[in-house]
Design a protein around this motif. Structure first.
Motif, PDB file in Angstrom:
ATOM      1  N   ARG A 302       0.826  -1.209   0.000  1.00 16.43           N
ATOM      2  CA  ARG A 302       0.000   0.000   0.000  1.00 16.43           C
ATOM      3  C   ARG A 302       0.855   1.253   0.000  1.00 16.43           C
ATOM      4  NH1 ARG A 302      -5.348   0.204   1.525  1.00 16.43           N
ATOM      5  NH2 ARG A 302      -6.351  -1.833   1.390  1.00 16.43           N
ATOM      6  N   LYS A 350      -5.977  -0.084   7.960  1.00 17.74           N
ATOM      7  CA  LYS A 350      -5.161  -0.174   6.751  1.00 17.74           C
ATOM      8  C   LYS A 350      -4.891   1.247   6.288  1.00 17.74           C
ATOM      9  CE  LYS A 350      -7.691  -4.210   5.142  1.00 17.74           C
ATOM     10  NZ  LYS A 350      -8.632  -4.749   4.168  1.00 17.74           N
ATOM     11  N   SER A 351      -3.695   1.475   5.738  1.00 17.74           N
ATOM     12  CA  SER A 351      -3.457   2.839   5.245  1.00 17.74           C
ATOM     13  C   SER A 351      -4.145   2.981   3.886  1.00 17.74           C
ATOM     14  CB  SER A 351      -1.965   3.126   5.143  1.00 17.74           C
ATOM     15  OG  SER A 351      -1.344   2.156   4.355  1.00 17.74           O
ATOM     16  N   PRO A 396     -17.416  -0.520  -5.372  1.00 10.95           N
ATOM     17  CA  PRO A 396     -16.200   0.208  -4.993  1.00 10.95           C
ATOM     18  C   PRO A 396     -14.954  -0.603  -5.339  1.00 10.95           C
ATOM     19  CG  PRO A 396     -17.718   0.012  -3.118  1.00 10.95           C
ATOM     20  CD  PRO A 396     -18.262  -0.829  -4.219  1.00 10.95           C
ATOM     21  N   PHE A 397     -13.868   0.128  -5.575  1.00  9.85           N
ATOM     22  CA  PHE A 397     -12.603  -0.527  -5.926  1.00  9.85           C
ATOM     23  C   PHE A 397     -11.505   0.223  -5.175  1.00  9.85           C
ATOM     24  CE2 PHE A 397      -9.079  -1.297  -9.059  1.00  9.85           C
ATOM     25  CZ  PHE A 397      -9.060  -2.675  -8.949  1.00  9.85           C
ATOM     26  N   PRO A 400      -5.320   0.983  -4.151  1.00  8.95           N
ATOM     27  CA  PRO A 400      -4.188   0.125  -4.518  1.00  8.95           C
ATOM     28  C   PRO A 400      -4.591  -1.027  -5.437  1.00  8.95           C
ATOM     29  CG  PRO A 400      -4.429   0.297  -2.117  1.00  8.95           C
ATOM     30  CD  PRO A 400      -5.650   0.868  -2.720  1.00  8.95           C
ATOM     31  N   TRP A 439     -22.834  -5.229  -2.350  1.00  3.12           N
ATOM     32  CA  TRP A 439     -22.042  -4.009  -2.146  1.00  3.12           C
ATOM     33  C   TRP A 439     -20.760  -4.080  -2.967  1.00  3.12           C
ATOM     34  CZ3 TRP A 439     -21.832   0.714   0.201  1.00  3.12           C
ATOM     35  CH2 TRP A 439     -20.554   1.245   0.427  1.00  3.12           C
ATOM     36  N   GLN A 440     -20.125  -5.243  -2.927  1.00  5.38           N
ATOM     37  CA  GLN A 440     -18.838  -5.376  -3.577  1.00  5.38           C
ATOM     38  C   GLN A 440     -18.539  -6.852  -3.792  1.00  5.38           C
ATOM     39  OE1 GLN A 440     -16.060  -3.255  -1.234  1.00  5.38           O
ATOM     40  NE2 GLN A 440     -14.426  -3.277  -2.738  1.00  5.38           N
ATOM     41  N   LYS A 511     -17.401  -8.833   8.223  1.00  6.89           N
ATOM     42  CA  LYS A 511     -16.519  -7.777   8.729  1.00  6.89           C
ATOM     43  C   LYS A 511     -17.206  -7.088   9.870  1.00  6.89           C
ATOM     44  CE  LYS A 511     -14.519  -3.281   7.743  1.00  6.89           C
ATOM     45  NZ  LYS A 511     -14.141  -2.269   6.783  1.00  6.89           N
TER      46      LYS A 511
END
Ligand code: XMP
Length: 519
Positions: A302, A350-351, A396-397, A400, A439-440, A511
């Motif tokens: 990342r 996560k960054s 969403p994507f 990175p 959602w994804q 999650k």
């Protein structure tokens, strides 16, 4: 936080006491076509005055009014003469601060309850006399504050709704913002329209008009740069800015080699060929792959991807001559100073890599036209601006990209394998008509090889994990329950059509404890 909202006219402030539904309250009010903003409960009374709210909502929260250090608003708020609706903890605050009594109730209520109301004040206008509501509380009012009357009760809660029509202060113990409260939308709409007197003036059409005028006024004859990724947020920003200043907007699209199948072509086709934006395409695949050589640690990946993106973007923009502004797709949920229940800052899991740090480095002023919007509102704007469904409703994507879905070392052959697998997964989801329920959905390539047999041959190839989740805001997520035949088709097609994969798994972790992405 201070948003310039001078253009939106009437607004309702939502004071956040740490309730889990605070954002939902703000969204529901906007659905009633009144603009709403969330502010932390302890915001100064001067700030509240500055916004000139037509009404205020106190949200729920995890606290009890008796706790030491319980969050309280500035008592001056009651002297503004502005209607207030307290929800759950918010109702208890009204009672506690205005001379009533709140006690720990021996009959706690969680879940559906049946509200009976008798109300002439307008809050329940058009609501059935008996209606289902969603309760979640331990404390309850034991003595009413002077001047208030009870306008609704449930089996276990004698003061489930209270009102002081003279001072326009209202409270409900239940949550009108959640769908389980059947006529909750009507109740919130009554509050903002009938009690606060707001008209229904907030809609995406009026938003676009104001946003375009704002951008024109701010930019003057300056030039704007936008990092276009093809995701809905940056696409809508680019379209809005383009509508405002035309060719003084330059978009830069960086192909980092970590994109989905067909993505670079699609973005160029839509924005350059169809909408005629000034789009610079940068092929930086080689540089990204070099930077990722030998790297397997997720955070390191990342960081390298993020740092290189900034370098590439900066180099590109230097070639463009003088640029004054950077347009960014920051959304309202990123701007809200939310009140965390524990009072502490939340840990960085996560960054995230977007264009953080860039404006300072390049000495650019920021334009963030979506700062006031929720994601579904951004989609609506995108639609109004004529963006194709493929972009408006795309899952969403992450910034990175496939770099964090290629577990282990990121190489071109592994990325190509992953791209093919992902494309099949999404194609089958679309074919089954399930895309918009999810959602994804994503594919992950694992650096694990297993033995298989194809035809008469033994194979020894990598494993592909599929993940699909439902979610409201990506903070929490649940795995999507596919019809088994869809999974079966995807697995069989991936093994047959994609070289390098001979086994497919489906991830059934929610999650938390897992995250949506694997890295
Ligand atoms: P996680 O994996 O943290 O992801 O559960 C939550 C949501 O955020 C997306 N994501 C990112 N988006 N830059 C982004 O713009 C990033 O670095 C990034 N990492 C994760 C992820 O796809 C999911 O929708």
């Amino acid at each position: 936080m201070s948003l310039d909202v001078s253009h939106v006219g009437e607004l309702i402030l939502v004071l956040d006491f740490g309730g889990q539904y605070s954002k939902l309250i703000a969204r529901r009010i906007r659905e009633a076509q009144v603009f709403s903003l969330i502010l932390p409960y302890n915001v100064s009374i001067d700030t509240i005055r500055k916004y000139k709210p037509s009404g205020i909502v106190f949200t729920g929260g995890p606290s009890s009014v008796h706790m030491q250090g319980a969050p309280l608003p500035d008592p001056e708020v009651f002297k503004l003469g502005v209607p207030i609706l307290g929800i759950c903890y918010g109702l208890q605050l009204l009672a506690h601060m205005l001379g009533g009594k709140v006690e720990r109730s021996d009959k706690r209520e969680y879940g559906i309850a049946h509200l009976e109301h008798r109300d002439a004040s307008g809050l329940f206008e058009g609501v059935d006399e008996k209606t289902e509501v969603w309760m979640s509380h331990g404390d309850a009012i034991s003595a009413m504050p002077p001047g208030f009357e009870t306008i609704g009760r449930t089996e276990n809660c004698p003061h489930a709704a209270i009102a002081n029509p003279r001072t326009k202060l209202y409270g409900v113990q239940f949550h009108p913002e959640v769908v389980h409260t059947r006529q909750g939308t009507r109740i919130l709409s009554n509050f903002v329209h009938k009690i606060c007197g707001c008209s229904a003036g907030w809609n995406m059409g009026s938003f676009v008009e104001h946003a375009v005028a704002d951008i024109r006024a701010r930019v003057g004859d300056g030039r704007v740069l936008c990092a276009l990724s093809g995701g809905v947020d940056s696409s809508v920003v680019a379209m809005l800015v383009h509508k405002a200043i035309g060719d003084r907007l330059t978009c830069v699209f960086v192909n980092n080699g970590l994109l989905r199948k067909g993505e670079p072509e699609m973005v160029q086709q839509v924005f350059r060929e169809h909408f005629r934006l000034d789009l610079r395409y940068v092929d930086a695949e080689r540089r990204f792959l070099d930077a990722l050589k030998g790297v397997t640690d997720p955070e390191e990946k990342r960081k390298r991807i993020g740092a290189l993106f900034i370098d590439v973007f900066e180099e590109e923009s230097h070639q463009l001559g003088k640029i004054d502004f950077l347009a960014q797709g920051t959304l309202y949920p990123d701007v809200i100073e939310s009140v965390s229940a524990t009072g502490g800052p939340s840990a960085t899991i996560k960054s995230h890599h977007n264009v953080g740090g860039l404006p300072e480095k390049m000495n650019l002023k920021l334009i963030e036209p979506l700062r006031e919007l929720f994601k579904d509102e951004v989609r609506q704007v995108g639609k109004d601006l004529g963006l194709p469904d493929e972009i408006v409703h795309r899952h969403p994507f992450p910034g990175p990209g496939l770099g964090v879905r290629c577990v282990g070392e990121v190489t071109k052959p592994r990325l190509d394998t992953l791209r093919e697998a992902e494309a099949i997964f999404i194609e089958e989801i679309r074919r089954a008509g399930l895309y918009d329920e999810i959602w994804q959905a994503l594919a992950v390539l694992l650096p694990v090889r297993s033995v298989g047999v194809q035809g008469d041959e033994r194979t020894y190839e990598e494993v592909c994990a599929l993940r699909a989740v439902t979610s409201e805001d990506a903070m929490t997520a649940d795995w999507y329950r596919f019809p088994p035949d869809v999974l079966q088709r995807v697995a069989s097609r991936i093994c047959n059509e994609v070289r390098g994969i001979n086994r497919v798994l489906y991830d059934i972790t929610s999650k938390p404890p897992a995250t949506i992405e694997w890295e």
